[in-house]
Design a protein around this motif. Structure first.
Motif, PDB file in Angstrom:
ATOM      1  N   ASP A 183       0.842  -1.198   0.000  1.00  0.00           N
ATOM      2  CA  ASP A 183       0.000   0.000   0.000  1.00  0.00           C
ATOM      3  C   ASP A 183       0.877   1.247   0.000  1.00  0.00           C
ATOM      4  OD1 ASP A 183      -1.981  -1.868   0.247  1.00  0.00           O
ATOM      5  OD2 ASP A 183      -2.428  -1.445   2.352  1.00  0.00           O
ATOM      6  N   LEU A 184       0.596   2.159  -0.909  1.00  0.00           N
ATOM      7  CA  LEU A 184       1.424   3.362  -1.066  1.00  0.00           C
ATOM      8  C   LEU A 184       0.918   4.479  -0.147  1.00  0.00           C
ATOM      9  CD1 LEU A 184       1.874   3.366  -4.952  1.00  0.00           C
ATOM     10  CD2 LEU A 184       3.178   2.134  -3.209  1.00  0.00           C
ATOM     11  N   ASP A 185       0.933   4.195   1.152  1.00  0.00           N
ATOM     12  CA  ASP A 185       0.367   5.119   2.137  1.00  0.00           C
ATOM     13  C   ASP A 185       1.416   5.925   2.888  1.00  0.00           C
ATOM     14  OD1 ASP A 185      -2.180   4.277   1.495  1.00  0.00           O
ATOM     15  OD2 ASP A 185      -2.244   2.745   3.055  1.00  0.00           O
ATOM     16  N   SER A 186       2.681   5.763   2.528  1.00  0.00           N
ATOM     17  CA  SER A 186       3.731   6.494   3.234  1.00  0.00           C
ATOM     18  C   SER A 186       4.813   6.906   2.246  1.00  0.00           C
ATOM     19  CB  SER A 186       4.357   5.627   4.339  1.00  0.00           C
ATOM     20  OG  SER A 186       5.080   4.537   3.772  1.00  0.00           O
ATOM     21  N   GLU A 187       5.593   7.879   2.653  1.00  0.00           N
ATOM     22  CA  GLU A 187       6.690   8.348   1.810  1.00  0.00           C
ATOM     23  C   GLU A 187       7.684   7.226   1.543  1.00  0.00           C
ATOM     24  OE1 GLU A 187      10.271  11.708   2.084  1.00  0.00           O
ATOM     25  OE2 GLU A 187       8.497  11.887   3.352  1.00  0.00           O
ATOM     26  N   GLU A 188       7.892   6.390   2.565  1.00  0.00           N
ATOM     27  CA  GLU A 188       8.840   5.276   2.412  1.00  0.00           C
ATOM     28  C   GLU A 188       8.348   4.272   1.366  1.00  0.00           C
ATOM     29  OE1 GLU A 188       9.290   6.895   6.577  1.00  0.00           O
ATOM     30  OE2 GLU A 188       7.623   6.381   5.258  1.00  0.00           O
ATOM     31  N   MET A 189       7.032   3.986   1.392  1.00  0.00           N
ATOM     32  CA  MET A 189       6.488   3.030   0.423  1.00  0.00           C
ATOM     33  C   MET A 189       6.546   3.592  -1.000  1.00  0.00           C
ATOM     34  SD  MET A 189       5.754   0.166   1.783  1.00  0.00           S
ATOM     35  CE  MET A 189       4.952  -0.497   0.337  1.00  0.00           C
ATOM     36  N   VAL A 190       6.318   4.881  -1.146  1.00  0.00           N
ATOM     37  CA  VAL A 190       6.401   5.498  -2.469  1.00  0.00           C
ATOM     38  C   VAL A 190       7.834   5.420  -2.999  1.00  0.00           C
ATOM     39  CG1 VAL A 190       6.200   7.677  -3.749  1.00  0.00           C
ATOM     40  CG2 VAL A 190       4.425   7.007  -2.106  1.00  0.00           C
ATOM     41  N   GLY A 191       8.806   5.689  -2.114  1.00  0.00           N
ATOM     42  CA  GLY A 191      10.206   5.585  -2.512  1.00  0.00           C
ATOM     43  C   GLY A 191      10.573   4.167  -2.904  1.00  0.00           C
ATOM     44  N   PHE A 192      10.090   3.191  -2.151  1.00  0.00           N
ATOM     45  CA  PHE A 192      10.334   1.775  -2.445  1.00  0.00           C
ATOM     46  C   PHE A 192       9.743   1.413  -3.814  1.00  0.00           C
ATOM     47  CE2 PHE A 192       8.873  -2.701  -2.042  1.00  0.00           C
ATOM     48  CZ  PHE A 192      10.100  -3.316  -1.857  1.00  0.00           C
ATOM     49  N   TYR A 193       8.528   1.888  -4.058  1.00  0.00           N
ATOM     50  CA  TYR A 193       7.845   1.637  -5.329  1.00  0.00           C
ATOM     51  C   TYR A 193       8.681   2.161  -6.502  1.00  0.00           C
ATOM     52  CZ  TYR A 193       4.296   2.465  -8.990  1.00  0.00           C
ATOM     53  OH  TYR A 193       3.606   2.505 -10.168  1.00  0.00           O
ATOM     54  N   LYS A 194       9.168   3.374  -6.369  1.00  0.00           N
ATOM     55  CA  LYS A 194       9.943   3.976  -7.456  1.00  0.00           C
ATOM     56  C   LYS A 194      11.236   3.208  -7.705  1.00  0.00           C
ATOM     57  CE  LYS A 194       8.248   8.738  -6.914  1.00  0.00           C
ATOM     58  NZ  LYS A 194       8.614  10.128  -6.540  1.00  0.00           N
ATOM     59  N   LYS A 195      11.887   2.743  -6.636  1.00  0.00           N
ATOM     60  CA  LYS A 195      13.130   1.979  -6.802  1.00  0.00           C
ATOM     61  C   LYS A 195      12.870   0.660  -7.518  1.00  0.00           C
ATOM     62  CE  LYS A 195      15.593   3.921  -2.836  1.00  0.00           C
ATOM     63  NZ  LYS A 195      16.096   3.675  -1.454  1.00  0.00           N
ATOM     64  N   GLN A 196      11.778  -0.013  -7.138  1.00  0.00           N
ATOM     65  CA  GLN A 196      11.446  -1.282  -7.795  1.00  0.00           C
ATOM     66  C   GLN A 196      11.136  -1.064  -9.272  1.00  0.00           C
ATOM     67  OE1 GLN A 196      11.657  -4.468  -6.299  1.00  0.00           O
ATOM     68  NE2 GLN A 196      12.799  -3.048  -5.003  1.00  0.00           N
ATOM     69  N   GLN A 197      10.446   0.018  -9.554  1.00  0.00           N
ATOM     70  CA  GLN A 197      10.130   0.328 -10.944  1.00  0.00           C
ATOM     71  C   GLN A 197      11.410   0.558 -11.760  1.00  0.00           C
ATOM     72  OE1 GLN A 197       7.965   4.012 -12.758  1.00  0.00           O
ATOM     73  NE2 GLN A 197       6.450   2.844 -11.598  1.00  0.00           N
ATOM     74  N   ASN A 198      12.355   1.297 -11.186  1.00  0.00           N
ATOM     75  CA  ASN A 198      13.626   1.547 -11.882  1.00  0.00           C
ATOM     76  C   ASN A 198      14.405   0.260 -12.099  1.00  0.00           C
ATOM     77  OD1 ASN A 198      13.248   4.307 -12.156  1.00  0.00           O
ATOM     78  ND2 ASN A 198      14.165   4.778 -10.177  1.00  0.00           N
ATOM     79  N   HIS A 199      14.383  -0.655 -11.111  1.00  0.00           N
ATOM     80  CA  HIS A 199      15.049  -1.956 -11.268  1.00  0.00           C
ATOM     81  C   HIS A 199      14.499  -2.683 -12.492  1.00  0.00           C
ATOM     82  CE1 HIS A 199      17.575  -1.973  -7.818  1.00  0.00           C
ATOM     83  NE2 HIS A 199      16.613  -2.038  -6.922  1.00  0.00           N
ATOM     84  N   PHE A 200      13.179  -2.739 -12.596  1.00  0.00           N
ATOM     85  CA  PHE A 200      12.562  -3.465 -13.702  1.00  0.00           C
ATOM     86  C   PHE A 200      12.881  -2.805 -15.036  1.00  0.00           C
ATOM     87  CE2 PHE A 200      10.566  -6.031 -10.664  1.00  0.00           C
ATOM     88  CZ  PHE A 200       9.820  -7.025 -11.287  1.00  0.00           C
ATOM     89  N   LYS A 201      12.873  -1.496 -15.064  1.00  0.00           N
ATOM     90  CA  LYS A 201      13.191  -0.799 -16.307  1.00  0.00           C
ATOM     91  C   LYS A 201      14.615  -1.120 -16.764  1.00  0.00           C
ATOM     92  CE  LYS A 201      10.112   3.179 -15.693  1.00  0.00           C
ATOM     93  NZ  LYS A 201      10.055   4.648 -15.519  1.00  0.00           N
ATOM     94  N   ASN A 202      15.545  -1.158 -15.815  1.00  0.00           N
ATOM     95  CA  ASN A 202      16.931  -1.492 -16.153  1.00  0.00           C
ATOM     96  C   ASN A 202      17.041  -2.928 -16.653  1.00  0.00           C
ATOM     97  OD1 ASN A 202      17.847   1.057 -15.477  1.00  0.00           O
ATOM     98  ND2 ASN A 202      18.269   0.507 -13.353  1.00  0.00           N
ATOM     99  N   TYR A 203      16.382  -3.859 -15.950  1.00  0.00           N
ATOM    100  CA  TYR A 203      16.376  -5.263 -16.356  1.00  0.00           C
ATOM    101  C   TYR A 203      15.914  -5.425 -17.794  1.00  0.00           C
ATOM    102  CZ  TYR A 203      16.973  -8.146 -12.130  1.00  0.00           C
ATOM    103  OH  TYR A 203      17.463  -8.824 -11.060  1.00  0.00           O
ATOM    104  N   LEU A 204      14.798  -4.754 -18.075  1.00  0.00           N
ATOM    105  CA  LEU A 204      14.109  -4.990 -19.334  1.00  0.00           C
ATOM    106  C   LEU A 204      14.517  -4.025 -20.436  1.00  0.00           C
ATOM    107  CD1 LEU A 204      10.584  -5.563 -17.751  1.00  0.00           C
ATOM    108  CD2 LEU A 204      12.132  -7.318 -18.613  1.00  0.00           C
ATOM    109  N   CYS A 205      15.532  -3.186 -20.154  1.00  0.00           N
ATOM    110  CA  CYS A 205      15.966  -2.168 -21.122  1.00  0.00           C
ATOM    111  C   CYS A 205      14.750  -1.394 -21.617  1.00  0.00           C
ATOM    112  CB  CYS A 205      16.701  -2.819 -22.290  1.00  0.00           C
ATOM    113  SG  CYS A 205      18.157  -3.761 -21.792  1.00  0.00           S
ATOM    114  N   PHE A 206      13.998  -0.876 -20.678  1.00  0.00           N
ATOM    115  CA  PHE A 206      12.684  -0.302 -20.968  1.00  0.00           C
ATOM    116  C   PHE A 206      12.665   1.195 -20.708  1.00  0.00           C
ATOM    117  CE2 PHE A 206       8.511   1.120 -19.506  1.00  0.00           C
ATOM    118  CZ  PHE A 206       7.667   0.650 -20.492  1.00  0.00           C
TER     119      PHE A 206
END
Length: 768
Positions: free
Chosen positions: A429-452
């Motif tokens: 759940d994106l209910d805190s600043e920490e969770m939003v930051g975690f979400y963005k990091k995971q998204q960047n990981h996937f983008k790097n993996y997938l050359c996206f």
């Protein structure tokens, strides 16, 4: 004899699963020469030999495969002879252009377990034993292709014996990237709450066992993050764990020593046993035995328990000796914060527990445990994570360069590549600043993996969702998608449906196109467009989100809305301790102050739960509805009575379900002290009846509608509701589809968003 040469290209989950050694063994068996190599597309084989052995090899590739392999495609092409004199396994090639499959983490296999229990084996009692058929994968990968140098195991130099196994094509550890032993691999240490090391290696494990038996809380570094654990037999230890984690009521998962031990506490079907013992080893929601010996504070007010088997060597070692059979195993982070997985987070972990059992193998990517339940026919996901993600999903849609950001609750995101959709694991759940930051990091990981790099971003239409704000930060064109349309299409995609179909979406909260809160919907359409056929009659939510956390507010708001005069008296009878609040809420409704209109299944369940005094305040999402639904696991299901309700045609062909007559009868039954079990059973039967009758109403008016029906939305985690609606619709001649590979809750939302965005982008342009 005449020799031929063929090129075999294989896509799917074929890396990190022992596929190249498997191919090598077939080449030796059929006396073939050539090469096998990993690349970003999958596995490439060039094989030379006589025609019959070549055909036999191809047939065996299709019919047999390593335990963890998933083959999506095999193409065979004739090639000119190159004159190979032997068969070789080549180093991986970092080229390729379709979809790189990231191997998933897998539970320890039986062969490795046997070695760990054999005192004569050099991996006896070693907590990081693995082979090509088991062990960490996704959580240790820093870059593709999946080779040792691209993992967090790169810092551990293999000893001579491990190197020999790794290099031997006939060894089951050939190219097992996490290969190691006690001479060259990761080590374990146990430290106290000040960070001082008090034991190491196997001594640390035996010391941890003793501390658990003493009622201590232990933080344990696992495959995808840190777990917080204690003895599941000890009520006081569980209460303390809840206090430290700030998780007062939400159910806790239990890890059990074996399947036989699990049967001491839960009823387990053959299907559920197979899921528990599968290579993925998720948490499975099971029905507790009436004589379950574990404390009730593991899953307060519920008849079910989340159970999993030990899936790492370390877990198995913890159950050795000292008669440990049940361990609480939950993520080691306070509620509302991301899972802890970094070594630098150890000081934070010391505040949660008495001791930390630590290992020095870095975790590159965190991942939660998957959670499933068995619906009698198959697996229904509640949380899709370890063991299942990030396996891509096939699609015919043009989804390349589209990212879907998901919702605010139970978030996942999805990325489009040619003919594939890659969904993240459960974010939360994106209910805190920490969770939003975690979400963005995971998204960047996937983008790097997938050359996206996104060209388009699909977001929910809710203007205040965090994902909406994040989407506005991206470079691509933004495409807003209605919440329940995304649920509808998610289930369609899960079942390979493309033509417009009917949908029943029973959900908690979703922003509607009329500005109200939707969540009890009958829809018709597909990814291209949808039509809203009917919905639940709206009622006010006093305090908006506060009414979600405090279901008594929701109930009072509903009562005062339905019966403006009599409602005050009814509400004060039901909630005598809330007399003052009743009048405040009436004033809010009359003046339309912070009372958005909502018509959702989740809020309806919440209101009934509060009216019956089952749950007045929710400490976790859906608690009131979950507790209410749980009565259907322990009550007589032969109840055929239904409460009254009406179906009304309100405007432009739109129908409305009015359940106010049902609510009135429920209140009267409760005030006259009818058993809650009977009220709840009748309530469920009424919802089922209304869902079926509404569809029959549409079909009668519009007989040309497709009779395929999908069921989606978080309320369908209620298996009784899902089974009965499906069964009764089938009797009426409908074909009914439920979720298979992604959750029916908001964890599956991003899949639907992505496909709707694809249709929006690729719609033919019309001439003005």
């Amino acid at each position: 004899m005449f020799r031929k040469s063929i090129k075999i290209s294989i896509t799917g989950r074929v890396q990190g699963v022992g596929f190249r050694p498997f191919v090598y063994s077939l080449a030796i068996k059929y006396q073939l020469t050539g090469i096998v190599q990993n690349n970003l597309d999958g596995v490439l084989i060039l094989a030379e030999g006589e025609e019959l052995p070549l055909s036999q090899m191809v047939a065996e590739l299709k019919e047999k495969r390593p335990r963890l392999a998933i083959i999506r495609s095999i193409t065979v092409e004739k090639q000119s002879l190159k004159g190979y004199t032997q068969f070789s396994i080549l180093q991986s090639d970092d080229k390729g252009g379709t979809i790189p499959w990231m191997p998933t983490d897998t539970a320890i296999c039986d062969n490795c377990l046997l070695e760990m229990s054999d005192p004569t084996n050099r991996r006896y009692q070693y907590a990081f034993t693995n082979c090509t058929q088991c062990g960490p994968r996704y959580t240790i990968i820093s870059k593709l292709p999946y080779d040792r140098t691209m993992t967090t195991m790169n810092s551990f130099k293999m000893c001579k014996q491990c190197q020999k196994e790794y290099d031997d094509p006939m060894n089951r550890r050939h190219h097992a990237q996490p290969i190691c032993c006690s001479d060259c691999g990761p080590t374990i240490s146990l430290s106290d709450d000040t960070g001082n090391e008090i034991a190491s290696d196997y001594v640390a494990i035996t010391k941890t066992q003793a501390l658990i038996k003493q009622g201590k809380l232990i933080t344990i570094k696992g495959v995808g993050g840190f777990h917080l654990t204690c003895d599941a037999h000890q009520k006081d230890a569980i209460s303390r764990l809840r206090e430290m984690k700030k998780r007062p009521q939400r159910p806790l998962a239990v890890m059990v020593k074996s399947i036989d031990v699990a049967k001491k506490i839960c009823l387990i079907s053959k299907k559920e046993e197979a899921i528990l013992k599968s290579p993925e080893m998720p948490i499975v929601i099971l029905q507790k035995r009436k004589d379950c010996p574990l404390p009730n504070n593991l899953s307060p007010h519920l008849s079910t328990l989340g159970v999993m088997l030990p899936y790492t060597p370390l877990h198995h070692l913890l159950f050795d000796h000292l008669n440990l059979e049940f361990l609480v195993m939950t993520s080691a982070n306070p509620s509302g914060l991301p899972i802890y997985f970094k070594d630098e987070e150890l000081p934070l972990l010391q505040n949660l527990s008495d001791y930390t059992l630590y290992h020095n193998r870095p975790i590159e990517h965190p991942i939660d445990d998957s959670v499933v339940q068995c619906d009698g026919e198959g697996v229904s996901f509640i949380r899709r994570a370890r063991g299942y993600t990030p396996d891509p999903l096939l699609t015919k849609a043009n989804v390349d360069q589209i990212i879907a950001l998901g919702g605010n609750q139970k978030n996942t995101f999805a990325i489009g590549k040619p003919n594939h959709i890659v969904m993240s694991g459960h974010i939360g759940d994106l209910d805190s600043e920490e969770m939003v930051g975690f979400y963005k990091k995971q998204q960047n990981h996937f983008k790097n993996y997938l050359c996206f790099q996104e060209k388009y971003a699909a977001i929910d239409k809710h203007p205040e969702y965090e994902t909406t704000l994040i989407g506005n930060e991206l470079k691509g064109r933004i495409i807003s998608v209605q919440h329940h349309h995304a649920h509808h299409v998610s289930c369609m995609a899960d079942n390979g449906l493309e033509e417009p179909c009917l949908g029943i979406i029973l959900d908690g909260t979703g922003y509607g196109e009329d500005g109200h809160i939707w969540g009890f919907e009958w829809l018709y359409g597909n990814a291209s467009s949808f039509e809203r056929l009917a919905h639940l009659r709206y009622s006010p939510l006093p305090g908006a989100d506060k009414a979600v956390r405090e279901p008594w507010r929701n109930a009072i708001g509903m009562i005062l809305h339905y019966w403006p005069e009599e409602g005050v008296d009814l509400a004060t009878q039901l909630f005598p301790e809330r007399v003052e609040e009743v009048h405040i809420i009436k004033n809010m409704i009359d003046k339309k102050v912070n009372t958005p209109l909502a018509g959702t299944c989740g809020r309806l369940f919440d209101a009934v739960s509060a009216i019956l005094g089952i749950c007045l305040e929710s400490t976790y999402e859906g608690e009131a509805a979950i507790q209410l639904s749980d009565f259907m696991n322990r009550t007589n299901k032969d109840e055929q009575k239904i409460y009254p309700y009406t179906i009304q045609l309100i405007e432009n062909g739109l129908f409305q379900l009015d359940v106010s007559p049902m609510i009135y009868e429920i209140i009267q039954d409760h005030l006259h002290q009818l058993e809650p079990e009977k009220i709840i059973a009748t309530f469920h039967e009424t919802i089922i009846s209304a869902c079926v009758k509404m569809l029959l109403t549409f079909i009668k008016r519009r007989p040309t509608l497709n009779r395929n029906v999908i069921l989606s939305g978080g309320s369908f985690q209620n298996l009784y509701l899902a089974r009965q609606i499906k069964s009764r619709l089938k009797k009426e001649g409908f074909s009914v589809y439920t979720h298979k590979k992604v959750p029916c809750n908001d964890g599956g939302l991003s899949l639907g968003q992505l496909l709707i965005a694809s249709q929006t982008i690729n719609k033919p342009k019309t001439l003005d």
